[in-house]
Scaffold this motif. Sequence first.
Motif, mmCIF file in Angstrom:
data_model
loop_
_atom_site.group_PDB
_atom_site.id
_atom_site.type_symbol
_atom_site.label_atom_id
_atom_site.label_comp_id
_atom_site.label_asym_id
_atom_site.label_seq_id
_atom_site.Cartn_x
_atom_site.Cartn_y
_atom_site.Cartn_z
ATOM 1 N N GLU A 3 0.836 -1.201 0.000
ATOM 2 C CA GLU A 3 0.000 0.000 0.000
ATOM 3 C C GLU A 3 0.869 1.248 0.000
ATOM 4 O OE1 GLU A 3 -3.306 2.197 2.803
ATOM 5 O OE2 GLU A 3 -3.327 -0.007 2.664
ATOM 6 N N LEU A 4 0.746 2.046 -1.052
ATOM 7 C CA LEU A 4 1.519 3.269 -1.200
ATOM 8 C C LEU A 4 0.746 4.443 -0.617
ATOM 9 C CD1 LEU A 4 2.360 1.238 -3.564
ATOM 10 C CD2 LEU A 4 3.263 3.251 -4.711
ATOM 11 N N ASN A 5 1.476 5.345 0.020
ATOM 12 C CA ASN A 5 0.877 6.554 0.582
ATOM 13 C C ASN A 5 1.085 7.701 -0.403
ATOM 14 O OD1 ASN A 5 -0.151 8.587 2.136
ATOM 15 N ND2 ASN A 5 1.454 8.543 3.687
ATOM 16 N N PHE A 6 0.053 8.008 -1.179
ATOM 17 C CA PHE A 6 0.130 9.079 -2.163
ATOM 18 C C PHE A 6 -0.020 10.443 -1.477
ATOM 19 C CE2 PHE A 6 -0.892 5.363 -4.580
ATOM 20 C CZ PHE A 6 -0.293 5.548 -5.804
ATOM 21 N N ILE A 8 -2.005 12.829 -1.490
ATOM 22 C CA ILE A 8 -3.354 13.344 -1.737
ATOM 23 C C ILE A 8 -4.111 13.332 -0.414
ATOM 24 C CG2 ILE A 8 -5.488 13.078 -3.052
ATOM 25 C CD1 ILE A 8 -3.907 11.495 -5.128
ATOM 26 N N ASN A 9 -4.689 14.459 -0.040
ATOM 27 C CA ASN A 9 -5.377 14.593 1.244
ATOM 28 C C ASN A 9 -6.876 14.345 1.112
ATOM 29 O OD1 ASN A 9 -2.940 15.388 2.555
ATOM 30 N ND2 ASN A 9 -3.238 17.481 1.788
ATOM 31 N N ASP A 10 -7.545 14.235 2.256
ATOM 32 C CA ASP A 10 -9.009 14.148 2.269
ATOM 33 C C ASP A 10 -9.595 15.368 1.567
ATOM 34 O OD1 ASP A 10 -8.697 11.881 3.765
ATOM 35 O OD2 ASP A 10 -9.364 12.764 5.655
ATOM 36 N N THR A 11 -10.702 15.145 0.864
ATOM 37 C CA THR A 11 -11.339 16.256 0.158
ATOM 38 C C THR A 11 -12.808 15.920 -0.061
ATOM 39 O OG1 THR A 11 -11.185 17.684 -1.808
ATOM 40 C CG2 THR A 11 -10.792 15.338 -2.137
ATOM 41 N N THR A 12 -13.523 16.805 -0.746
ATOM 42 C CA THR A 12 -14.897 16.527 -1.167
ATOM 43 C C THR A 12 -14.976 16.671 -2.671
ATOM 44 O OG1 THR A 12 -15.528 18.844 -0.820
ATOM 45 C CG2 THR A 12 -15.912 17.301 1.008
ATOM 46 N N PHE A 13 -15.937 15.968 -3.256
ATOM 47 C CA PHE A 13 -16.063 15.948 -4.709
ATOM 48 C C PHE A 13 -17.543 15.931 -5.061
ATOM 49 C CE2 PHE A 13 -16.199 13.252 -8.654
ATOM 50 C CZ PHE A 13 -15.710 14.218 -9.508
ATOM 51 N N GLY A 14 -17.933 16.858 -5.929
ATOM 52 C CA GLY A 14 -19.333 16.957 -6.305
ATOM 53 C C GLY A 14 -19.733 15.945 -7.366
ATOM 54 N N ILE A 15 -20.762 15.151 -7.057
ATOM 55 C CA ILE A 15 -21.304 14.178 -8.011
ATOM 56 C C ILE A 15 -22.801 14.417 -8.115
ATOM 57 C CG2 ILE A 15 -21.678 11.731 -8.493
ATOM 58 C CD1 ILE A 15 -19.134 11.105 -7.031
ATOM 59 N N LYS A 16 -23.238 14.808 -9.315
ATOM 60 C CA LYS A 16 -24.641 15.148 -9.565
ATOM 61 C C LYS A 16 -25.130 16.217 -8.590
ATOM 62 C CE LYS A 16 -25.880 10.661 -11.554
ATOM 63 N NZ LYS A 16 -26.766 9.476 -11.483
ATOM 64 N N LYS A 20 -19.456 14.712 -2.105
ATOM 65 C CA LYS A 20 -19.120 13.394 -1.586
ATOM 66 C C LYS A 20 -17.731 13.457 -0.943
ATOM 67 C CE LYS A 20 -22.785 11.333 -3.337
ATOM 68 N NZ LYS A 20 -23.834 10.678 -2.499
ATOM 69 N N LYS A 21 -17.611 12.822 0.227
ATOM 70 C CA LYS A 21 -16.321 12.790 0.892
ATOM 71 C C LYS A 21 -15.375 11.827 0.178
ATOM 72 C CE LYS A 21 -17.925 13.995 5.546
ATOM 73 N NZ LYS A 21 -17.996 13.555 6.970
ATOM 74 N N ILE A 22 -14.177 12.299 -0.055
ATOM 75 C CA ILE A 22 -13.126 11.478 -0.652
ATOM 76 C C ILE A 22 -11.997 11.397 0.373
ATOM 77 C CG2 ILE A 22 -11.496 11.246 -2.552
ATOM 78 C CD1 ILE A 22 -14.370 10.953 -3.449
ATOM 79 N N LYS A 23 -11.771 10.202 0.892
ATOM 80 C CA LYS A 23 -10.806 10.028 1.975
ATOM 81 C C LYS A 23 -9.475 9.481 1.463
ATOM 82 C CE LYS A 23 -14.294 9.373 5.575
ATOM 83 N NZ LYS A 23 -14.752 8.511 6.702
ATOM 84 N N ALA A 24 -8.417 10.012 2.062
ATOM 85 C CA ALA A 24 -7.069 9.641 1.632
ATOM 86 C C ALA A 24 -6.820 8.144 1.787
ATOM 87 C CB ALA A 24 -6.025 10.426 2.425
ATOM 88 N N LYS A 25 -7.351 7.526 2.845
ATOM 89 C CA LYS A 25 -7.080 6.110 3.079
ATOM 90 C C LYS A 25 -7.654 5.246 1.955
ATOM 91 C CE LYS A 25 -11.065 5.228 6.110
ATOM 92 N NZ LYS A 25 -11.484 4.706 7.449
ATOM 93 N N HIS A 26 -8.804 5.654 1.396
ATOM 94 C CA HIS A 26 -9.393 4.904 0.285
ATOM 95 C C HIS A 26 -8.672 5.235 -1.024
ATOM 96 C CE1 HIS A 26 -12.350 3.456 3.002
ATOM 97 N NE2 HIS A 26 -13.030 4.600 3.101
ATOM 98 N N ILE A 27 -8.224 6.486 -1.158
ATOM 99 C CA ILE A 27 -7.418 6.864 -2.323
ATOM 100 C C ILE A 27 -6.175 5.978 -2.391
ATOM 101 C CG2 ILE A 27 -5.930 8.666 -3.290
ATOM 102 C CD1 ILE A 27 -7.932 10.729 -2.266
ATOM 103 N N LYS A 29 -5.594 3.026 -1.037
ATOM 104 C CA LYS A 29 -5.889 1.615 -1.295
ATOM 105 C C LYS A 29 -6.235 1.372 -2.767
ATOM 106 C CE LYS A 29 -7.433 0.147 3.315
ATOM 107 N NZ LYS A 29 -6.369 -0.883 3.426
ATOM 108 N N LEU A 30 -7.065 2.234 -3.347
ATOM 109 C CA LEU A 30 -7.510 2.022 -4.724
ATOM 110 C C LEU A 30 -6.383 2.269 -5.723
ATOM 111 C CD1 LEU A 30 -11.047 3.644 -4.430
ATOM 112 C CD2 LEU A 30 -10.542 1.214 -4.762
ATOM 113 N N LEU A 31 -5.630 3.354 -5.526
ATOM 114 C CA LEU A 31 -4.512 3.615 -6.439
ATOM 115 C C LEU A 31 -3.414 2.569 -6.277
ATOM 116 C CD1 LEU A 31 -4.142 7.523 -6.366
ATOM 117 C CD2 LEU A 31 -5.296 6.095 -8.066
ATOM 118 N N SER A 32 -3.212 2.088 -5.048
ATOM 119 C CA SER A 32 -2.212 1.042 -4.823
ATOM 120 C C SER A 32 -2.621 -0.255 -5.503
ATOM 121 C CB SER A 32 -2.014 0.804 -3.321
ATOM 122 O OG SER A 32 -1.458 1.936 -2.696
ATOM 123 N N PHE A 33 -3.910 -0.525 -5.515
ATOM 124 C CA PHE A 33 -4.403 -1.715 -6.219
ATOM 125 C C PHE A 33 -4.049 -1.637 -7.705
ATOM 126 C CE2 PHE A 33 -7.774 -3.684 -8.784
ATOM 127 C CZ PHE A 33 -7.686 -4.998 -8.344
#
Length: 476
Positions: A3-6, A8-16, A20-27, A29-33
């Motif tokens: 698991e790489l630590n990019f 990129i910090n926690d943020t929010t992202f507008g969808i429709k 929406k909350k975008i959390k660094a820990k999920h960023i 995991k997904l980018l590391s995948f």
Amino acid sequence: MNELNFNINDTTFGIKGKPKKIKAKHINKLLSFIVNRLVHPKYEESIQNGYIEIPAMSIKKIYDKYGNYMKYFVKKGILERSPYSKVDHKCMGYRFTNDFMQQVQINGIILDEKSTIFDLINNEPIEENEEVVIPTKHTEVLNRLKADFDSVVIDLSHIDKVKVDKTYYIDAGKWFRNVISLNKWEKGGLHITFKFKSNRLYTNFTSLSSHYRKNNVIINGEKLNEFDISSSFPLMLALYAKQQYPDIVKDPDFIRYCTSLKTQSFYDDLKERLNITLNCDSSKQRKNSQNEDIRHRLLSKKAAKKLFQMYLNGDTKRTPYLEGYSNSFIREQFTLMYPELNRIIEEVKNSNQEIYFKLVEIETDFIFSTLEELYLEYPDIRILTCHDAIYVPKSFSERTNIIWAAKMQELYDQLPDEINDIKTILPEEDEGIDVFCVEKDFCTNTKNHPPLYGGWSKEDKIWWDEFIRDEDFDDL
């Protein structure tokens, strides 16, 4: 999964219209995948133009609410997306954008301890109780090499991003692969590799690409310079042929072969011969491994090298392909150019022996005899090896070149030629030919073979994966 630590910090992202909350820990995991898929040889068959296919069910196991994050990655220019195709059975593909690769930094890696049992970078199963037999003649040198290896300092402060050949695009796979390898080495412990196997020494150093060996591995506070055997496998083939069949030195074709080695024109000569044949063969339609028409008919020097390795190390009863051409094509052309050498190669293969081991043994004996002289002449020198190359601190370059040049000349002097003098020149400080680093017992599970292999034997798979993963084979 590593698991790489990019950065990129926690943020929010507008969808429709809804944030929406975008959390660094999920960023992470997904980018590391995606990174782990990108660097793993098992998945290279699904990489097309830099895009790695990501099945929805696979990424859902990492985080079931991945959809918003993938939209965020695309919208923010982190990833580019290729369309899926039900007809062609293609999943959605993703690749890191060049803009993102320009500025991305890794702030640390949580290394998967399972990678000590199954090496992610080399795709090599590691047996905990594996018995490694070290020839007595190499014991003293290996002990000294181990001490030099243990003295290394890994520089993680700046890891360069190298570009794909002749483009402005960063090679994302190479960068992430070397970032992981350097971090594994720096962490140490169970992540350390130092073993002599199949007549070669395998270490964390050999898992790195040449650029990173010379820029991120420090000995005595210095970066390293490289000395390698030019066209190593073709040269070892000539030495093996002379050892086994001394009268071959009288053969005009063998003399011409040896001359091309001494003038370092072997692959250029081979490429020219192959392309002359292709020009005379323009009426035939060729297809690549994806069954697409091949538009560029002339082969590059890199392709000529790959074809030669297919011929040299491949099984004569199987037919791997490269750019629409099988090993039968290169075998036919090599036979016309050097019939006696072809006879020797075929003789070894037909006796169920692997010429790879025979050539590697000669190569390793040469490298280790050179190390013995260097250690004897310069007791305070420290050295690292990568199969057919040695690396020394820059302050030892000129002194090392004296012995290296003399030892190389000894090899060349064993062979006939059509010229009077061959000079060995010290490589320029910032240049060097990359090295083919491959574990002989590497990834033999045939279910992981991409369609390109077309039913290759185990021997074919061993060296080919390293070729398509990296460019580090210029010295073969």
